[in-house]
Motif scaffolding. Structure first.
Motif, PDB file in Angstrom:
ATOM      1  N   LEU A 106       0.851  -1.185   0.000  1.00 60.48           N
ATOM      2  CA  LEU A 106       0.000   0.000   0.000  1.00 60.48           C
ATOM      3  C   LEU A 106       0.886   1.234   0.000  1.00 60.48           C
ATOM      4  CD1 LEU A 106      -2.783   1.410   0.294  1.00 60.48           C
ATOM      5  CD2 LEU A 106      -2.458   1.264   2.775  1.00 60.48           C
ATOM      6  N   VAL A 107       0.634   2.157  -0.926  1.00 60.20           N
ATOM      7  CA  VAL A 107       1.407   3.396  -1.035  1.00 60.20           C
ATOM      8  C   VAL A 107       0.469   4.583  -0.860  1.00 60.20           C
ATOM      9  CG1 VAL A 107       2.944   4.789  -2.474  1.00 60.20           C
ATOM     10  CG2 VAL A 107       2.998   2.294  -2.658  1.00 60.20           C
ATOM     11  N   VAL A 108       0.834   5.494   0.042  1.00 57.41           N
ATOM     12  CA  VAL A 108       0.044   6.709   0.272  1.00 57.41           C
ATOM     13  C   VAL A 108       0.931   7.914   0.003  1.00 57.41           C
ATOM     14  CG1 VAL A 108      -1.320   8.036   1.918  1.00 57.41           C
ATOM     15  CG2 VAL A 108      -1.354   5.535   2.009  1.00 57.41           C
ATOM     16  N   PRO A 109       0.670   8.675  -1.088  1.00 53.40           N
ATOM     17  CA  PRO A 109       1.509   9.827  -1.427  1.00 53.40           C
ATOM     18  C   PRO A 109       0.832  11.164  -1.107  1.00 53.40           C
ATOM     19  CG  PRO A 109       0.429   9.019  -3.391  1.00 53.40           C
ATOM     20  CD  PRO A 109      -0.153   8.258  -2.221  1.00 53.40           C
ATOM     21  N   PHE A 110       1.654  12.160  -0.868  1.00 52.79           N
ATOM     22  CA  PHE A 110       1.215  13.542  -0.682  1.00 52.79           C
ATOM     23  C   PHE A 110       2.086  14.388  -1.599  1.00 52.79           C
ATOM     24  CE2 PHE A 110       0.986  17.710   1.240  1.00 52.79           C
ATOM     25  CZ  PHE A 110      -0.324  17.798   1.700  1.00 52.79           C
ATOM     26  N   ALA A 111       1.497  15.280  -2.378  1.00 49.57           N
ATOM     27  CA  ALA A 111       2.257  15.969  -3.416  1.00 49.57           C
ATOM     28  C   ALA A 111       2.019  17.470  -3.421  1.00 49.57           C
ATOM     29  CB  ALA A 111       1.916  15.393  -4.789  1.00 49.57           C
ATOM     30  N   GLN A 112       3.024  18.198  -3.898  1.00 46.10           N
ATOM     31  CA  GLN A 112       2.927  19.634  -4.138  1.00 46.10           C
ATOM     32  C   GLN A 112       3.400  19.906  -5.569  1.00 46.10           C
ATOM     33  OE1 GLN A 112       5.507  18.822  -1.518  1.00 46.10           O
ATOM     34  NE2 GLN A 112       3.749  18.201  -0.301  1.00 46.10           N
ATOM     35  N   LEU A 113       2.587  20.605  -6.331  1.00 45.81           N
ATOM     36  CA  LEU A 113       2.897  20.937  -7.719  1.00 45.81           C
ATOM     37  C   LEU A 113       2.915  22.446  -7.873  1.00 45.81           C
ATOM     38  CD1 LEU A 113       3.271  20.104 -10.708  1.00 45.81           C
ATOM     39  CD2 LEU A 113       0.778  20.010 -10.894  1.00 45.81           C
ATOM     40  N   SER A 114       3.982  22.983  -8.476  1.00 41.84           N
ATOM     41  CA  SER A 114       4.083  24.432  -8.637  1.00 41.84           C
ATOM     42  C   SER A 114       4.874  24.763  -9.888  1.00 41.84           C
ATOM     43  CB  SER A 114       4.770  25.056  -7.412  1.00 41.84           C
ATOM     44  OG  SER A 114       6.093  24.575  -7.287  1.00 41.84           O
ATOM     45  N   GLY A 115       4.699  25.993 -10.353  1.00 43.51           N
ATOM     46  CA  GLY A 115       5.458  26.481 -11.505  1.00 43.51           C
ATOM     47  C   GLY A 115       4.670  27.504 -12.289  1.00 43.51           C
TER      48      GLY A 115
ATOM     49  N   ALA B 243       0.697  26.993 -12.161  1.00 40.49           N
ATOM     50  CA  ALA B 243       0.288  25.706 -11.603  1.00 40.49           C
ATOM     51  C   ALA B 243       0.562  25.706 -10.116  1.00 40.49           C
ATOM     52  CB  ALA B 243       1.057  24.570 -12.283  1.00 40.49           C
ATOM     53  N   SER B 244      -0.466  25.419  -9.341  1.00 41.76           N
ATOM     54  CA  SER B 244      -0.306  25.349  -7.895  1.00 41.76           C
ATOM     55  C   SER B 244      -1.340  24.379  -7.337  1.00 41.76           C
ATOM     56  CB  SER B 244      -0.482  26.727  -7.257  1.00 41.76           C
ATOM     57  OG  SER B 244      -0.339  26.647  -5.857  1.00 41.76           O
ATOM     58  N   ALA B 245      -0.857  23.284  -6.766  1.00 40.96           N
ATOM     59  CA  ALA B 245      -1.764  22.296  -6.174  1.00 40.96           C
ATOM     60  C   ALA B 245      -1.001  21.561  -5.083  1.00 40.96           C
ATOM     61  CB  ALA B 245      -2.272  21.318  -7.222  1.00 40.96           C
ATOM     62  N   GLU B 246      -1.715  21.204  -4.020  1.00 36.35           N
ATOM     63  CA  GLU B 246      -1.090  20.507  -2.914  1.00 36.35           C
ATOM     64  C   GLU B 246      -2.137  19.669  -2.197  1.00 36.35           C
ATOM     65  OE1 GLU B 246       1.409  21.443   1.233  1.00 36.35           O
ATOM     66  OE2 GLU B 246       0.721  23.084  -0.060  1.00 36.35           O
ATOM     67  N   GLY B 247      -1.750  18.455  -1.802  1.00 41.84           N
ATOM     68  CA  GLY B 247      -2.667  17.622  -1.052  1.00 41.84           C
ATOM     69  C   GLY B 247      -2.386  16.147  -1.235  1.00 41.84           C
ATOM     70  N   LEU B 248      -3.291  15.344  -0.708  1.00 41.24           N
ATOM     71  CA  LEU B 248      -3.185  13.899  -0.832  1.00 41.24           C
ATOM     72  C   LEU B 248      -3.329  13.500  -2.295  1.00 41.24           C
ATOM     73  CD1 LEU B 248      -3.181  11.044   0.591  1.00 41.24           C
ATOM     74  CD2 LEU B 248      -5.686  11.189   0.494  1.00 41.24           C
ATOM     75  N   SER B 249      -2.383  12.681  -2.788  1.00 45.29           N
ATOM     76  CA  SER B 249      -2.503  12.102  -4.116  1.00 45.29           C
ATOM     77  C   SER B 249      -3.211  10.762  -4.018  1.00 45.29           C
ATOM     78  CB  SER B 249      -1.124  11.949  -4.751  1.00 45.29           C
ATOM     79  OG  SER B 249      -0.513  13.206  -4.953  1.00 45.29           O
ATOM     80  N   ASP B 250      -3.462  10.148  -5.155  1.00 46.60           N
ATOM     81  CA  ASP B 250      -4.216   8.900  -5.162  1.00 46.60           C
ATOM     82  C   ASP B 250      -3.390   7.752  -4.582  1.00 46.60           C
ATOM     83  OD1 ASP B 250      -6.307  10.223  -6.382  1.00 46.60           O
ATOM     84  OD2 ASP B 250      -5.612   9.731  -8.408  1.00 46.60           O
ATOM     85  N   PRO B 251      -3.859   7.108  -3.503  1.00 43.86           N
ATOM     86  CA  PRO B 251      -3.150   5.937  -2.965  1.00 43.86           C
ATOM     87  C   PRO B 251      -3.131   4.797  -3.986  1.00 43.86           C
ATOM     88  CG  PRO B 251      -4.768   6.776  -1.401  1.00 43.86           C
ATOM     89  CD  PRO B 251      -5.041   7.450  -2.701  1.00 43.86           C
ATOM     90  N   MET B 252      -2.160   3.907  -3.828  1.00 44.42           N
ATOM     91  CA  MET B 252      -2.040   2.752  -4.719  1.00 44.42           C
ATOM     92  C   MET B 252      -1.920   1.481  -3.902  1.00 44.42           C
ATOM     93  SD  MET B 252       0.883   1.790  -7.547  1.00 44.42           S
ATOM     94  CE  MET B 252       2.042   1.264  -6.279  1.00 44.42           C
ATOM     95  N   ILE B 253      -2.584   0.439  -4.339  1.00 45.90           N
ATOM     96  CA  ILE B 253      -2.450  -0.878  -3.739  1.00 45.90           C
ATOM     97  C   ILE B 253      -1.941  -1.831  -4.819  1.00 45.90           C
ATOM     98  CG2 ILE B 253      -4.873  -1.508  -4.176  1.00 45.90           C
ATOM     99  CD1 ILE B 253      -4.708  -3.097  -1.496  1.00 45.90           C
TER     100      ILE B 253
ATOM    101  N   TRP C 114      -8.787   8.832  -4.369  1.00 43.74           N
ATOM    102  CA  TRP C 114      -9.084   9.556  -3.136  1.00 43.74           C
ATOM    103  C   TRP C 114      -8.298  10.850  -3.044  1.00 43.74           C
ATOM    104  CZ3 TRP C 114      -8.714   4.931   0.848  1.00 43.74           C
ATOM    105  CH2 TRP C 114      -9.825   4.105   0.673  1.00 43.74           C
ATOM    106  N   GLY C 115      -7.446  11.130  -4.011  1.00 45.34           N
ATOM    107  CA  GLY C 115      -6.613  12.319  -3.955  1.00 45.34           C
ATOM    108  C   GLY C 115      -7.413  13.597  -4.099  1.00 45.34           C
ATOM    109  N   GLN C 116      -6.807  14.696  -3.691  1.00 39.39           N
ATOM    110  CA  GLN C 116      -7.480  16.007  -3.758  1.00 39.39           C
ATOM    111  C   GLN C 116      -7.719  16.398  -5.204  1.00 39.39           C
ATOM    112  OE1 GLN C 116      -6.053  19.095  -1.042  1.00 39.39           O
ATOM    113  NE2 GLN C 116      -6.068  20.544  -2.736  1.00 39.39           N
ATOM    114  N   TYR C 117      -8.957  16.730  -5.517  1.00 41.95           N
ATOM    115  CA  TYR C 117      -9.315  17.057  -6.898  1.00 41.95           C
ATOM    116  C   TYR C 117     -10.363  18.153  -6.916  1.00 41.95           C
ATOM    117  CZ  TYR C 117     -10.687  16.544 -11.778  1.00 41.95           C
ATOM    118  OH  TYR C 117     -10.949  16.780 -13.106  1.00 41.95           O
ATOM    119  N   ASN C 118     -10.134  19.150  -7.755  1.00 38.91           N
ATOM    120  CA  ASN C 118     -11.061  20.265  -7.938  1.00 38.91           C
ATOM    121  C   ASN C 118     -11.350  20.367  -9.426  1.00 38.91           C
ATOM    122  OD1 ASN C 118     -12.401  22.692  -8.229  1.00 38.91           O
ATOM    123  ND2 ASN C 118     -11.065  23.829  -6.828  1.00 38.91           N
ATOM    124  N   ASN C 119     -12.600  20.088  -9.835  1.00 36.91           N
ATOM    125  CA  ASN C 119     -12.894  20.038 -11.270  1.00 36.91           C
ATOM    126  C   ASN C 119     -12.971  21.411 -11.922  1.00 36.91           C
ATOM    127  OD1 ASN C 119     -15.346  21.030 -10.387  1.00 36.91           O
ATOM    128  ND2 ASN C 119     -16.590  19.355 -11.221  1.00 36.91           N
TER     129      ASN C 119
END
Length: 296
Positions: free
Chosen positions: A81-90, A101-111, A147-152
């Motif tokens: 099980l992998v649980v990632p948290f990410a920050q994207l900027s630029g 580009a600016s986003a931060e939060g829980l990314s999609d876990p992987m099993i 389950w990752g943070q997503y804003n449509n």
């Protein structure tokens, strides 16, 4: 015409960032020793940080993973099980238009579930002391959980709002202190029906092949030279093609060094040497692994 140009800009920018994000977060990175043996009931807890840069954009990912080794019909297998948290900027410019580009939060876990089909018998920690690898053949199946943070309402997110299913198959051959590995994988994407509002984003599968040449030192440290090739992955928005087929070549290296019997540190690095769709990126990472268990 202005609206059409804007849509083309968004498509192009999305393809660049998606290629970076998908390969970094959805396990399309180069992974040595994916098919190897370990004592059953052994556990591995890993924490690490990785950073990837593509042009003016940077994605930093902190991840924790837990792996358990188990007996699968007499051969060793693993659940991870992998649980990632990410920050994207630029900040960059596409078609003369500034894109932030600016986003931060829980990314999609992987099993991920993997099983060695041949050459890696399920052994206790005592039995494992006499094990010597020859040829290992294995298979795996991984899936991300959306389950990752997503804003449509925004183009760039650290969650994908869709799943990626990844069947894989590979082999590892021991030649003295060397290990020669070859593996293949398909990444199959479900649809995102909330892309930039209520649009539907779909994507063809990405197919990958990777090879590793690994050398083991007497103290169980090891170093690998890695190469991988990706192709496919054309995207569509509401059924309309939003870019061409991807094709990427990447090379990298991994160094794993034991601190003691239970702890080890791992350094990774990779770079793109060819990309048909300008989704090249450079990546580096460091992780710490703690292992325990292996009881009868």
């Amino acid at each position: 015409m202005a609206e059409k140009s804007k849509l083309l800009v968004l498509r192009f920018f999305w393809l660049c960032l998606f290629g970076l994000f998908a390969q970094q977060i959805q396990a399309q990175e180069i992974e040595a020793r994916a098919y190897s043996n370990a004592p059953i009931n052994m556990n591995f807890l890993t924490g690490g940080i990785a950073q990837a840069k593509s042009g003016a954009y940077t994605i930093t990912t902190e991840a924790a993973s837990l792996t358990h080794v188990l007996d699968v019909f007499g051969q060793s297998g693993r659940l991870t099980l992998v649980v990632p948290f990410a920050q994207l900027s630029g900040t960059g410019s596409v078609g003369g238009q500034a894109i932030n580009a600016s986003a931060e939060g829980l990314s999609d876990p992987m099993i991920k579930a993997s099983v060695n089909l041949y050459g890696a018998p399920a052994l206790s920690i005592e039995q494992f002391k006499g094990y010597e690898q020859d040829l290992i053949i294995g298979a795996s199946l991984a899936a991300t959980i959306p389950w990752g943070q997503y804003n449509n309402s925004q183009l760039v997110n650290v969650g994908a709002n869709r799943s990626v299913i990844q069947p894989g198959f590979g082999a590892s051959k021991a030649v003295g202190p060397w290990r020669l590995e070859l593996a293949g994988m398909a990444s199959i994407y479900t649809s995102n029906t909330s892309f930039l509002g209520s649009n539907t984003l779909t994507q063809n599968p990405i197919y990958s092949a990777e090879t590793h040449v690994i050398y083991y030192f007497p103290n169980t440290a090891w170093i690998s030279a890695d190469a991988t090739y990706f192709t496919g992955g054309q995207t569509y928005v509401n059924g309309m093609a939003a870019g061409g087929t991807q094709e990427n070549w990447r090379f990298g290296t991994t160094l794993s060094y034991p601190i003691d019997k239970q702890n080890s540190i791992r350094l990774t690095g990779s770079t793109g040497i060819y990309s048909r769709t300008n989704t090249d990126y450079n990546a580096v990472g460091i992780s710490w692994q703690y292992r325990w268990g292996g009881w009868p």
